[in-house]
Motif scaffolding. Structure first.
Motif, PDB file in Angstrom:
ATOM      1  N   LEU A 134       0.866  -1.141   0.055  1.00 20.88           N
ATOM      2  CA  LEU A 134      -0.097  -0.013  -0.115  1.00 20.88           C
ATOM      3  C   LEU A 134       0.632   1.342  -0.060  1.00 20.88           C
ATOM      4  O   LEU A 134       0.545   2.143  -0.811  1.00 20.88           O
ATOM      5  N   SER A 135       1.848   1.456   0.884  1.00 24.82           N
ATOM      6  CA  SER A 135       2.730   2.336   0.947  1.00 24.82           C
ATOM      7  C   SER A 135       3.602   2.601  -0.417  1.00 24.82           C
ATOM      8  O   SER A 135       3.685   3.575  -0.900  1.00 24.82           O
ATOM      9  N   GLN A 136       3.853   1.557  -1.282  1.00 26.26           N
ATOM     10  CA  GLN A 136       4.596   1.775  -2.375  1.00 26.26           C
ATOM     11  C   GLN A 136       3.781   2.213  -3.545  1.00 26.26           C
ATOM     12  O   GLN A 136       4.226   2.716  -4.379  1.00 26.26           O
ATOM     13  N   ASN A 137       2.395   1.496  -3.456  1.00 22.01           N
ATOM     14  CA  ASN A 137       1.561   2.095  -4.409  1.00 22.01           C
ATOM     15  C   ASN A 137       1.312   3.744  -4.270  1.00 22.01           C
ATOM     16  O   ASN A 137       0.992   4.244  -5.204  1.00 22.01           O
ATOM     17  N   ALA A 138       1.082   4.030  -2.790  1.00 20.14           N
ATOM     18  CA  ALA A 138       0.937   5.333  -2.499  1.00 20.14           C
ATOM     19  C   ALA A 138       1.905   6.364  -3.230  1.00 20.14           C
ATOM     20  O   ALA A 138       2.060   7.519  -3.682  1.00 20.14           O
ATOM     21  N   LYS A 139       3.427   5.992  -3.032  1.00 19.21           N
ATOM     22  CA  LYS A 139       4.625   6.582  -3.562  1.00 19.21           C
ATOM     23  C   LYS A 139       4.364   6.719  -4.847  1.00 19.21           C
ATOM     24  O   LYS A 139       4.744   7.780  -5.531  1.00 19.21           O
ATOM     25  N   ARG A 140       4.076   5.327  -5.494  1.00 17.59           N
ATOM     26  CA  ARG A 140       4.201   5.462  -7.052  1.00 17.59           C
ATOM     27  C   ARG A 140       2.965   6.332  -7.559  1.00 17.59           C
ATOM     28  O   ARG A 140       3.211   7.112  -8.269  1.00 17.59           O
ATOM     29  N   GLY A 141       1.832   6.402  -6.927  1.00 18.73           N
ATOM     30  CA  GLY A 141       0.801   7.459  -7.207  1.00 18.73           C
ATOM     31  C   GLY A 141       1.204   8.749  -6.899  1.00 18.73           C
ATOM     32  O   GLY A 141       0.703   9.502  -8.019  1.00 18.73           O
ATOM     33  N   ASN A 142       1.792   8.987  -6.015  1.00 17.01           N
ATOM     34  CA  ASN A 142       2.363  10.363  -5.768  1.00 17.01           C
ATOM     35  C   ASN A 142       3.299  10.901  -6.810  1.00 17.01           C
ATOM     36  O   ASN A 142       3.110  12.012  -7.405  1.00 17.01           O
ATOM     37  N   ARG A 143       4.094   9.952  -7.413  1.00 16.99           N
ATOM     38  CA  ARG A 143       5.047  10.556  -8.317  1.00 16.99           C
ATOM     39  C   ARG A 143       4.241  10.627  -9.864  1.00 16.99           C
ATOM     40  O   ARG A 143       4.766  11.496 -10.471  1.00 16.99           O
ATOM     41  N   GLN A 144       3.129   9.956  -9.882  1.00 17.94           N
ATOM     42  CA  GLN A 144       2.547  10.114 -11.167  1.00 17.94           C
ATOM     43  C   GLN A 144       1.734  11.458 -11.218  1.00 17.94           C
ATOM     44  O   GLN A 144       1.830  11.986 -12.178  1.00 17.94           O
ATOM     45  N   LYS A 145       1.330  11.845 -10.020  1.00 16.34           N
ATOM     46  CA  LYS A 145       0.686  12.979  -9.849  1.00 16.34           C
ATOM     47  C   LYS A 145       1.675  14.071 -10.038  1.00 16.34           C
ATOM     48  O   LYS A 145       1.481  15.262 -10.776  1.00 16.34           O
ATOM     49  N   LEU A 146       3.121  14.000  -9.658  1.00 15.37           N
ATOM     50  CA  LEU A 146       3.822  15.325  -9.590  1.00 15.37           C
ATOM     51  C   LEU A 146       4.251  15.344 -11.081  1.00 15.37           C
ATOM     52  O   LEU A 146       4.513  16.219 -11.602  1.00 15.37           O
ATOM     53  N   ARG A 147       4.290  14.135 -11.776  1.00 15.60           N
ATOM     54  CA  ARG A 147       4.785  14.200 -13.043  1.00 15.60           C
ATOM     55  C   ARG A 147       3.889  14.999 -13.987  1.00 15.60           C
ATOM     56  O   ARG A 147       3.969  15.566 -15.051  1.00 15.60           O
ATOM     57  N   ARG A 148       2.488  14.801 -13.539  1.00 17.73           N
ATOM     58  CA  ARG A 148       1.323  15.645 -14.250  1.00 17.73           C
ATOM     59  C   ARG A 148       1.387  17.047 -13.972  1.00 17.73           C
ATOM     60  O   ARG A 148       0.602  17.944 -14.377  1.00 17.73           O
ATOM     61  N   GLY A 149       2.175  17.286 -12.760  1.00 15.68           N
ATOM     62  CA  GLY A 149       2.180  18.567 -12.474  1.00 15.68           C
ATOM     63  C   GLY A 149       0.976  19.064 -11.348  1.00 15.68           C
ATOM     64  O   GLY A 149       0.828  20.355 -10.662  1.00 15.68           O
ATOM     65  N   ASP A 150       0.655  17.796 -10.699  1.00 11.11           N
ATOM     66  CA  ASP A 150      -0.270  18.072  -9.482  1.00 11.11           C
ATOM     67  C   ASP A 150       0.433  17.893  -8.296  1.00 11.11           C
ATOM     68  O   ASP A 150       1.053  16.741  -8.165  1.00 11.11           O
ATOM     69  N   TRP A 151       0.058  18.521  -7.089  1.00 15.67           N
ATOM     70  CA  TRP A 151       0.720  18.627  -5.758  1.00 15.67           C
ATOM     71  C   TRP A 151      -0.290  17.555  -4.984  1.00 15.67           C
ATOM     72  O   TRP A 151      -1.443  17.598  -4.638  1.00 15.67           O
ATOM     73  N   PRO A 152       0.521  16.500  -4.233  1.00 16.19           N
ATOM     74  CA  PRO A 152      -0.122  15.554  -3.872  1.00 16.19           C
ATOM     75  C   PRO A 152      -0.659  15.724  -2.343  1.00 16.19           C
ATOM     76  O   PRO A 152      -1.140  14.945  -1.558  1.00 16.19           O
ATOM     77  N   ASN A 153       0.014  16.840  -1.700  1.00 15.20           N
ATOM     78  CA  ASN A 153      -0.053  17.044  -0.428  1.00 15.20           C
ATOM     79  C   ASN A 153      -1.027  18.237  -0.091  1.00 15.20           C
ATOM     80  O   ASN A 153      -1.500  18.893  -1.071  1.00 15.20           O
ATOM     81  N   LYS A 154      -1.069  18.790   1.210  1.00 20.31           N
ATOM     82  CA  LYS A 154      -1.699  19.865   1.516  1.00 20.31           C
ATOM     83  C   LYS A 154      -0.905  21.021   0.753  1.00 20.31           C
ATOM     84  O   LYS A 154       0.231  21.324   0.725  1.00 20.31           O
ATOM     85  N   ALA A 155      -1.482  22.139   0.295  1.00 22.58           N
ATOM     86  CA  ALA A 155      -0.969  23.338  -0.434  1.00 22.58           C
ATOM     87  C   ALA A 155      -0.583  23.991   0.682  1.00 22.58           C
ATOM     88  O   ALA A 155      -0.686  24.376   1.780  1.00 22.58           O
ATOM     89  N   PRO A 156       0.906  24.846   0.239  1.00 24.51           N
ATOM     90  CA  PRO A 156       1.577  25.696   0.928  1.00 24.51           C
ATOM     91  C   PRO A 156       0.880  26.800   1.370  1.00 24.51           C
ATOM     92  O   PRO A 156      -0.258  27.089   0.656  1.00 24.51           O
ATOM     93  N   LEU A 157       1.278  27.623   2.249  1.00 26.07           N
ATOM     94  CA  LEU A 157       0.315  28.914   2.733  1.00 26.07           C
ATOM     95  C   LEU A 157       0.421  29.907   1.355  1.00 26.07           C
ATOM     96  O   LEU A 157       1.459  30.044   0.995  1.00 26.07           O
ATOM     97  N   GLY A 158      -0.790  30.387   1.366  1.00 23.39           N
ATOM     98  CA  GLY A 158      -0.993  31.344   0.095  1.00 23.39           C
ATOM     99  C   GLY A 158      -1.695  30.492  -0.893  1.00 23.39           C
ATOM    100  O   GLY A 158      -2.077  31.166  -2.016  1.00 23.39           O
ATOM    101  N   TYR A 159      -1.768  29.334  -0.822  1.00 25.55           N
ATOM    102  CA  TYR A 159      -2.575  28.323  -1.924  1.00 25.55           C
ATOM    103  C   TYR A 159      -3.602  27.543  -1.138  1.00 25.55           C
ATOM    104  O   TYR A 159      -3.602  27.529   0.421  1.00 25.55           O
ATOM    105  N   LEU A 160      -4.574  27.061  -1.694  1.00 24.01           N
ATOM    106  CA  LEU A 160      -5.537  26.325  -1.182  1.00 24.01           C
ATOM    107  C   LEU A 160      -5.839  24.997  -1.985  1.00 24.01           C
ATOM    108  O   LEU A 160      -5.537  25.091  -3.211  1.00 24.01           O
ATOM    109  N   ASN A 161      -6.330  23.951  -1.183  1.00 24.08           N
ATOM    110  CA  ASN A 161      -6.634  22.802  -2.082  1.00 24.08           C
ATOM    111  C   ASN A 161      -8.096  22.795  -2.430  1.00 24.08           C
ATOM    112  O   ASN A 161      -8.880  22.752  -1.609  1.00 24.08           O
ATOM    113  N   ASN A 162      -8.345  22.686  -3.772  1.00 24.98           N
ATOM    114  CA  ASN A 162      -9.362  22.687  -4.432  1.00 24.98           C
ATOM    115  C   ASN A 162     -10.155  21.153  -4.633  1.00 24.98           C
ATOM    116  O   ASN A 162      -9.501  20.409  -5.187  1.00 24.98           O
TER     117      ASN A 162
END
Length: 354
Positions: A134-162
């Protein structure tokens, strides 16, 4: 008759939606106990992940078995007992030593035989494999999101998660102040404390509603490439889809100031003995030091005196400057309270020489 303890667990971060709630597990185990004519002495419930050792209630269960008060465990499935090799090994060892006589599960067969212990060890291994995978799949999923330009965690201050489209949007209330903080800091005339004060005055606080910690201002804001369009994840940079708040040129200028502050801090620490060792007792802020010089006309001499004071990084503090000699006296008094008496010191030396 074997005394059983019923153990029910569901982690708050449980990914498997098929896992029964604690209340449902209790009802299932009660019905199973009646059906199998089992004597349940106590129910233990726990809302904590079993990925790592250290569960308080589970450890209590083990202690009861080791003390001989309980001889059997009743659980909905083996993965409720352990998802790590240490806790699973403890249960199998208790079976080997005869302190644990039986395990009962409505969803899994077990018999206290070599074959049964082999099967339960396989069940624990399978449960561990599940969370590891499950952990490996989550990491793999995060990397796929990052390659698409999507941030997988909470947005930094100044931004919001839609949440609607799972994108990162600019925070209309705070983004302009974060951008201005960069511009102010880039001038070289503002410290981290000044930036903290500026953000607090404009109601830009941490998620806990408190003034942003100075370390967070340095690392998570002023040194975060997210604000000019790149995402740093595990030391690797990815191009983001989100709209930048600042230019790369402004960010690079801020990094020069950050490095300068870091060099100044290191050079200051190297010149004073007690920096980094003590904190203000009143407010808990770190202690800083300064050198003051005084001219004596009679001897035509200048003498340098070192003074320590509270940095007041956590807010208002009433403590005043204190001379280095006074700091040394206070530290000696503390050390004397924990130091060895002279007689014990000599005996210890003799023991070492042997």
């Amino acid at each position: 008759m074997i005394k059983y303890i019923a153990y029910c667990r569901k982690s708050t971060d449980e990914q498997d939606k098929q896992v029964l709630s604690i209340e449902s597990q209790i009802e299932e185990l009660k019905e199973f106990a009646v059906k199998e004519n089992l004597s349940i002495v106590k129910f233990i419930t726990e809302s904590k992940t079993a990925k790592i050792p250290g569960r308080v209630e589970f450890n209590q269960l083990i202690q009861l078995i080791e003390a001989g008060e309980i001889q059997g465990i009743l659980a909905w499935h083996p993965d409720r007992l352990a998802r790590n090799s240490i806790d699973g090994g403890r249960i199998i060892y208790l079976l080997d030593t005869g302190k644990l006589l039986d395990l009962k599960f409505p969803t899994f067969w077990f018999d206290n035989t070599p074959q049964g212990k082999f099967m339960i060890s396989m069940a624990f291994s399978e449960a561990k494999y599940y969370v590891d995978n499950l952990s490996q799949n989550a990491k793999r999923g995060n990397r796929q999101k990052l390659r698409r330009g999507d941030w997988p965690n909470k947005a930094p201050l100044g931004y919001l998660n839609n949440k609607a489209d799972k994108t990162i949007a600019i925070d209309p209330a705070r983004a302009k102040f974060i951008a201005k903080a960069f511009r102010l800091f880039a001038t070289g005339g503002y410290t981290y404390v000044d930036i903290q004060r500026f953000l607090s005055q404009n109601k830009v606080f941490s998620r806990a509603g408190k003034p942003i910690h100075l370390d967070s201002i340095s690392r998570r804001i002023l040194s975060n490439p997210f604000y000019y369009g790149l995402m740093n994840f595990g030391g690797e940079l990815f191009a983001g889809k989100h709209r930048p708040l600042i230019s790369k040129e402004l960010f690079d200028q801020c990094q020069k100031i950050v490095k300068r502050h870091s060099r100044q801090e290191n050079s200051i620490k190297s010149g004073f003995d007690f920096l980094g060792l003590i904190k203000c007792q009143e407010c808990g802020s770190s202690i800083t030091a300064e050198i003051h010089t005084k001219f004596y006309p009679r001897t035509n001499n200048r003498v340098a005196y070192t003074y320590y004071r509270c940095s007041k990084k956590k807010g208002k503090c009433n403590q005043r400057y204190i001379a280095k000699t006074e700091i040394e006296t206070q530290i000696r008094q503390v050390i004397q309270k924990v130091s060895l008496p002279q007689t014990a010191y000599k005996k210890f030396l003799l023991w070492l020489e042997k």
